[in-house]
Design an enzyme around this catalytic site. Sequence first.
Site, mmCIF file in Angstrom:
data_model
loop_
_atom_site.group_PDB
_atom_site.id
_atom_site.type_symbol
_atom_site.label_atom_id
_atom_site.label_comp_id
_atom_site.label_asym_id
_atom_site.label_seq_id
_atom_site.Cartn_x
_atom_site.Cartn_y
_atom_site.Cartn_z
ATOM 1 N N GLY A 194 -21.166 3.602 12.400
ATOM 2 C CA GLY A 194 -20.917 2.595 13.419
ATOM 3 C C GLY A 194 -21.910 1.446 13.391
ATOM 4 O O GLY A 194 -23.074 1.609 13.012
ATOM 5 N N HIS B 144 -16.490 2.468 13.958
ATOM 6 C CA HIS B 144 -16.415 1.609 15.141
ATOM 7 C C HIS B 144 -17.483 0.514 15.124
ATOM 8 O O HIS B 144 -18.610 0.722 14.711
ATOM 9 C CB HIS B 144 -16.564 2.442 16.408
ATOM 10 N N ASP B 145 -17.080 -0.665 15.549
ATOM 11 C CA ASP B 145 -17.969 -1.807 15.781
ATOM 12 C C ASP B 145 -18.599 -2.366 14.510
ATOM 13 O O ASP B 145 -19.570 -3.134 14.580
ATOM 14 C CB ASP B 145 -19.076 -1.438 16.788
#
Length: 260
Positions: free
Chosen positions: A139, A121-122
């Site tokens: 992340g 994520h991200d």
Amino acid sequence: MTRIHATALVDPRAELADDVQVGPYAVIGPEVRIGPGTTVGPHTVIEGRTTIGRDNRIFQFASIGAISQDMSYAGEPAALEIGDRNTIREFCTLNLGTAKEDGVTRVGSDNWIMAYVHIAHDCRVGDHVVMANNTTLAGHVRLGDWAFIGGLTGVHQFVHVGAHAMIGFQGHVAQDVAPYMTVDGNPLTTRAVNLTGLKRRGFSAERMAVIRRMHKLIFRDGLTLQQAIEEIGKLRGQGGDADVQVMLDFFAASKRGLVR
């Protein structure tokens, strides 16, 4: 019309360009958008609010756009954006973003993503990046353009890997990796300038000389990092101003300390 295999499950709300190919038993969710020329291999699952550009090749059994593996994720709006002309090999996993940033995981264009790569994520992956088999990005990782990540490498959350950097096989990357450098070993150490990669990309002798001088200032002259940054700023006007700026911008955004 789109060339969708009879066994594939494509939600009628998904937006696929007319020439997109979807292989057997693939599953594509309602918020997915896929650009022209892209192929989706058998048994691939593409879900979430995922946008994929043109001329990408996604191989079998990839998982694209699943929710993050962040235990604090509570269903907030999130997305995944993938650019153009990427190769995504077997069993890769690319997750949606989270509300901890702007909710988007971004992958650029012309990347070569080998089997079993995980992009959490991200993350922000630039252009022309190579990630060898089993590369794992936690992340919020940042990979600059033309970065090369060796196989079986794990990258800690929030780490920045600079443009044109090269990480050797089985790297344990817990700190930021400066642009243009080659790092390897356990513990990870900066070895030299990534000369082979820069030559392949047509860097001039003047640019190479400036980059080698930056390497010396940061890693060989015994300066503090702040002193080295100040000296790097004085290298403008010697034929490598763009590279000097890349280095200065990298240090301005660095969060995890530097692999030295």
